[in-house]
Scaffold this motif. Structure first.
Motif, PDB file in Angstrom:
ATOM      1  N   LEU A   1       0.669  -1.497  -0.261  1.00 54.96           N
ATOM      2  CA  LEU A   1      -0.395  -0.215  -0.449  1.00 54.96           C
ATOM      3  C   LEU A   1       0.661   1.081   0.091  1.00 54.96           C
ATOM      4  N   GLN A   2       1.860   0.729   0.870  1.00 52.71           N
ATOM      5  CA  GLN A   2       3.082   2.726   1.154  1.00 52.71           C
ATOM      6  C   GLN A   2       3.364   3.014  -0.515  1.00 52.71           C
ATOM      7  N   MET A   3       3.895   2.077  -1.075  1.00 53.42           N
ATOM      8  CA  MET A   3       4.313   1.494  -2.710  1.00 53.42           C
ATOM      9  C   MET A   3       3.575   2.044  -3.331  1.00 53.42           C
ATOM     10  N   PHE A   4       2.073   2.139  -3.322  1.00 58.51           N
ATOM     11  CA  PHE A   4       1.616   2.687  -4.495  1.00 58.51           C
ATOM     12  C   PHE A   4       0.894   4.172  -3.850  1.00 58.51           C
ATOM     13  N   LEU A   5       1.483   4.387  -2.678  1.00 62.21           N
ATOM     14  CA  LEU A   5       1.116   5.391  -2.388  1.00 62.21           C
ATOM     15  C   LEU A   5       2.261   6.649  -2.876  1.00 62.21           C
ATOM     16  N   SER A   6       4.276   5.708  -2.783  1.00 64.94           N
ATOM     17  CA  SER A   6       4.632   6.795  -3.402  1.00 64.94           C
ATOM     18  C   SER A   6       4.702   7.271  -4.363  1.00 64.94           C
ATOM     19  N   SER A   7       5.490   7.925  -4.890  1.00 63.36           N
ATOM     20  CA  SER A   7       6.300   8.189  -6.512  1.00 63.36           C
ATOM     21  C   SER A   7       7.375   7.625  -6.976  1.00 63.36           C
ATOM     22  N   SER A   8       7.599   7.015  -6.008  1.00 66.24           N
ATOM     23  CA  SER A   8       9.350   6.153  -6.811  1.00 66.24           C
ATOM     24  C   SER A   8       9.066   4.805  -6.914  1.00 66.24           C
ATOM     25  N   THR A   9       8.918   3.989  -6.447  1.00 68.26           N
ATOM     26  CA  THR A   9       8.518   2.558  -6.842  1.00 68.26           C
ATOM     27  C   THR A   9       6.697   2.504  -6.693  1.00 68.26           C
ATOM     28  N   TYR A  10       6.491   0.651  -7.610  1.00 68.16           N
ATOM     29  CA  TYR A  10       5.184   0.584  -7.817  1.00 68.16           C
ATOM     30  C   TYR A  10       5.607  -0.075  -7.643  1.00 68.16           C
ATOM     31  N   PRO A  11       4.296  -1.463  -7.494  1.00 74.40           N
ATOM     32  CA  PRO A  11       3.949  -2.643  -7.053  1.00 74.40           C
ATOM     33  C   PRO A  11       2.782  -2.818  -8.894  1.00 74.40           C
ATOM     34  N   GLU A  12       3.032  -4.204  -9.332  1.00 75.39           N
ATOM     35  CA  GLU A  12       2.781  -3.947 -10.308  1.00 75.39           C
ATOM     36  C   GLU A  12       1.558  -5.199 -10.467  1.00 75.39           C
TER      37      GLU A  12
END
Length: 535
Positions: free
Chosen positions: A220-231
């Motif tokens: 969830l934190q990766m979705f809300l950040s702008s640097s990384t993302y889950p695919e």
């Protein structure tokens, strides 16, 4: 005797006089700013003999500029004059509060009753929900939601709390009979509380920059950040443009830039990826009757619709194989589109309670459900009942004893009913909000789906296959399950049971109240009931 004044030139005479207002400004309610600043500063008229040498036109204009540069004298009575810096007739300089135009919107409920509201142009969906909660004296449990319903094409979507309602309506066509619905949606922010139910491991992969094992809260934190993302990846059925019933199963990938599908199996190479849709200029809708309207392969359809008014040809339709897959795709798209705004919407009701600084902390409860224990208060001292069988029997005995007392009970409308009357005890369940009289299995599933596939959402209805029995329909694990309630007769008394007579109840109210406190034979406790509210 004073010498007569010589004849002054026409230009010099104008310099010593106060210019008269023009005909164009004579009808204004306020003096011109130039006049308001210059008039008090004009020097008194002096004879020509004391005024010094005569001035030419250029020097006169320079003199006027010097006079206007002198600081203005403060007005001792400002309330008697209009401000020299703004015009009364200038609408653009008015405060924003007075220029807010109000519009009338119409909001419907589940039983098709409606209510008209006059709201300002900048009202949000959360504001409309709060207004209806206050007007109807509902309990605010932060699950009330505004929905956009498109009956002509069979679509519906949840309007986010921060969206402007007037902007949503402005995208409707004149000939369309679209509606705004007001009802509960328990799954609106459920993925913040239980992310493990929304992101299965086989559909989530991490970017190459991230290494190691990551939990659901970190996803969830990766979705809300702008640097990384889950695919997010997996198979979806896509409808080909321009063809009525041609659906093709493709391998899709969700990234920050949009939704893509692979033209060669499950390949993720850039040369095999083809763009399908982006999210900034379109909204995501759930298909209500996909098999009937679009011929979807399953009942788990969703689509992207441009913000502007458009028909079926403008839709980009997709269909998942099961509810878990559809929920994962739609939740991930919401997070990618709105980002931190969703988290702020979720945290807003709890800011006054201290809030939460981490996604891993749930603000809904201060204690865990596992810490609740069965207690026995029959003796002089209370004790904890550790044996589950004893706890179940004690609960049933207390329920039967409570019924035998014949005390007055209040139904949902506030009128007292007594349990001593056999006739009223048989039909007392019809006054409960969780009971739905003579609805089909499909209708029950639609009601539960609309109010959110959260564990414990339930309703009770009449059985269509057996008129003498009832059915408990509930949600668990993103699936809707049905349990038959069978009536039993023993010594001339009527009972109801879910477990073939092992646990008996005198009426449906006692049955529902028991399973709200105890799991029993059900997969989970009954938590939220589906109700058709009236506005």
């Amino acid at each position: 005797m004073a010498a007569p004044l010589p004849h002054l030139p026409r230009s010099a005479g104008r310099a010593a006089e106060t210019p008269a207002p023009s005909q164009e400004s004579s009808g204004d309610l306020a003096p011109s700013p130039w006049l308001a600043q210059r008039a008090p500063l004009l020097p008194p008229a002096v004879p020509h003999s004391q005024a010094g040498p005569r001035l030419g036109p250029d020097r006169i204009k320079k003199k006027e500029r010097d006079v206007l540069a002198i600081p203005s004298i403060p007005n001792p009575f400002p309330e008697l004059c209009c401000s020299p810096l703004s015009s009364v007739l200038s609408a653009s300089l008015l405060p924003k509060a007075t220029s807010r135009k109000k519009q009338v919107i119409k909001v419907y409920s589940e039983d098709d009753t409606s209510r008209a509201l006059e709201v300002p142009g900048d009202v949000t969906a959360r504001d409309v929900c709060q207004l209806l909660i206050l007007k109807n004296h509902y309990i605010d449990d932060h699950s009330w939601t505004l929905f956009e319903h498109l009956p002509r094409i069979g679509l519906e979507r949840m309007i986010e709390d921060h969206e402007l309602v007037i902007e949503v309506q402005s995208n409707w066509g004149i000939e369309e009979e679209n509606r705004l619905y007001f009802r509960k949606n328990y799954a609106k922010y459920e993925f913040f509380k239980h992310p493990m139910n929304y992101f299965p491991e086989h559909m989530v992969s991490l970017s190459s920059e991230t290494s190691g094992m990551i939990g659901h809260a970190q996803i969830l934190q990766m979705f809300l950040s702008s640097s990384t993302y889950p695919e997010i990846h997996g198979y979806l059925h896509a409808k080909e443009q321009g063809k009525k019933s041609s659906w093709k199963k493709l391998y899709f990938l969700l990234r920050r830039s949009g939704l893509y599908f692979s033209t060669k199996g499950t390949s993720k190479e850039p040369r095999h990826l083809q763009f399908f849709s982006e999210f900034s200029s379109s909204d995501m809708y759930m298909s209500l009757a996909g098999k009937k309207t679009s011929g979807t392969p399953a009942n788990y359809g969703f689509c992207f619709k441009p913000n502007k008014a458009g028909g079926v040809r403008d839709l980009k339709q997709l269909c998942a194989d099961d509810e878990q897959s559809r929920t994962c795709w739609m939740t991930a798209i919401r997070l990618l589109k709105y980002g931190m705004q969703l988290y702020q919407n979720y945290m807003q009701p709890y800011q006054g309670r201290g809030g939460c600084s981490s996604l891993t902390i749930s603000p809904m409860r201060s204690i865990s459900e596992n810490s609740l224990v069965a207690m026995d208060f029959s003796g002089h001292r209370s004790r904890v009942i550790e044996n589950p069988t004893e706890a179940l029997s004690v609960a049933v005995e207390e329920g039967l004893a409570w019924r035998r007392k014949g005390c007055l009970r209040l139904n949902t409308h506030g009128s007292p009913t007594t349990s001593q009357s056999a006739t009223s005890s048989v039909a007392i369940h019809r006054t409960q909000l969780w009971f739905h009289h003579k609805i089909s299995r499909d209708e029950a599933q639609r009601l539960i789906l609309q109010q959110g596939l959260v564990d414990g959402v339930f309703l009770v209805r009449d059985s269509q296959s057996n008129p003498k029995t009832f059915v408990l329909s509930m949600s668990h694990g993103l699936k809707i399950k049905h349990f038959q309630i069978v009536p039993l007769e023993d010594d001339g008394k009527l009972f109801y049971t879910l477990d073939e007579g092992h646990t008996r109840f005198t009426d449906l109210i006692q049955l529902v109240e028991f399973y709200q406190l105890n799991k029993g034979v059900l997969p989970c406790k009954l938590k939220h009931y589906c109700a058709r509210i009236a506005l």
